[in-house]
Design an enzyme around this catalytic site. Sequence first.
Site, PDB file in Angstrom:
ATOM      1  N   LYS A 123       0.804  -1.229   0.000  1.00 58.54           N
ATOM      2  CA  LYS A 123       0.000   0.000   0.000  1.00 58.54           C
ATOM      3  C   LYS A 123       0.832   1.272   0.000  1.00 58.54           C
ATOM      4  CE  LYS A 123      -4.300  -1.690   2.002  1.00 58.54           C
ATOM      5  NZ  LYS A 123      -5.164  -1.667   3.193  1.00 58.54           N
TER       6      LYS A 123
ATOM      7  N   LYS B 152      -9.575 -11.249  -5.112  1.00 59.32           N
ATOM      8  CA  LYS B 152     -10.641 -11.318  -4.122  1.00 59.32           C
ATOM      9  C   LYS B 152     -11.736 -10.280  -4.376  1.00 59.32           C
ATOM     10  CE  LYS B 152     -10.127  -9.957   0.438  1.00 59.32           C
ATOM     11  NZ  LYS B 152      -9.668  -9.984   1.842  1.00 59.32           N
TER      12      LYS B 152
ATOM     13  N   LYS C 141     -13.915  -4.962  -0.760  1.00 68.60           N
ATOM     14  CA  LYS C 141     -14.850  -3.847  -0.725  1.00 68.60           C
ATOM     15  C   LYS C 141     -14.182  -2.522  -1.055  1.00 68.60           C
ATOM     16  CE  LYS C 141     -14.760  -4.174   4.251  1.00 68.60           C
ATOM     17  NZ  LYS C 141     -13.322  -4.021   4.389  1.00 68.60           N
TER      18      LYS C 141
END
Length: 341
Positions: free
Chosen positions: A112, A197, A200
Amino acid sequence: MARVFSGIKPTGHLTLGNYLGAVRRWAEVDQHRSDALFCVVDLHALTVEHDPARVLRLSRQAATLLLASGLDPELCTVFLQSHVDEHTRLSYLLECVATDGEMRRMIQYKEKAPRERERGGSVRLSLLTYPVLMAADILAYGADEVPVGEDQTQHVELTRDLAVRFNQRYGHTFVVPRATPPVVAARVMNLQDPTSKMGKSDDSGSGIVHLLDEPAVVRRKVMRAVTDSGRDVEYDREARPGVANLLEILAACTGGDPKALAGDYASYGALKKDTAEAVVEVLGPIRARHRELCADPSYVEGVLRRGAEKARAMARPTVDAVHRAIGLVPAVSEPVPDPVR
Ligand code: TRP
């Protein structure tokens, strides 16, 4: 009774993947067999560039959806992380046990941080220290089990390391928890990219089914799912990830077995149709209950307030014990500690 703790980060609308991969099991299994806490970990949503209004909305929505998905405040504790100060209190103390090398080795940070640099230029310090806050979430409650997906097992390992290290240095204070992986069949992948995956955080994609999607939207997304070249319906995760994903979703929704279900279908179209209907059926009651709960916001607020009170009462003695063990003078209002050893 085992104590279970898990958390869900309000960085996007909850998805079918969150439900089939985690929340359903919390509701159907964990809350009945254990002393369970389920936390909307809102502080973790602040580690990257964020919109305050959106985090606020998503935090409320996530809590409401957990209840709509069947978490029962009579059986478990549902609360917002930021309502219980013990998390941040403990996090700092654990930072005094963790090392910067450990933090920099975390896979999520390594993935990230460069993304944040590319986007805006700077990386929040909290992105680096976030695994310590997660450790605090877990250790504050003396959780034995932490149901999380694979992407979080490294953080739970770190939590174990910190607990063991603290116990060795300052005396036995923490329960050493373990990660409990979700049941294999419920790993829901993105419908447009079945090798990644159904997360969200990347909200816009048409490969993601959200818990609050209308039936027509669910049908459209499932019918447009990427399948594989070939025509036979076979369950093969490696060679046919798209079809395997549909079979797994169908199996998870209907209680069947993906391999056995494959034999029932002669075409991708029929499989998609049944999968879409199965998902619509699973989401129907959740959407209905969510609507009811939204009509009564004071009920949800009350649940969260009582949840936070319960959580605080559980966490407080542990965090006070950490204070004492690490060498801090107890606040006057705290019980008098054991005589100096
Ligand atoms: N880091 C987790 C995630 O990104 C969320 C989380 C925060 C969590 N604290 C936790 C999960 C404690 C389990 C236990 O999904």
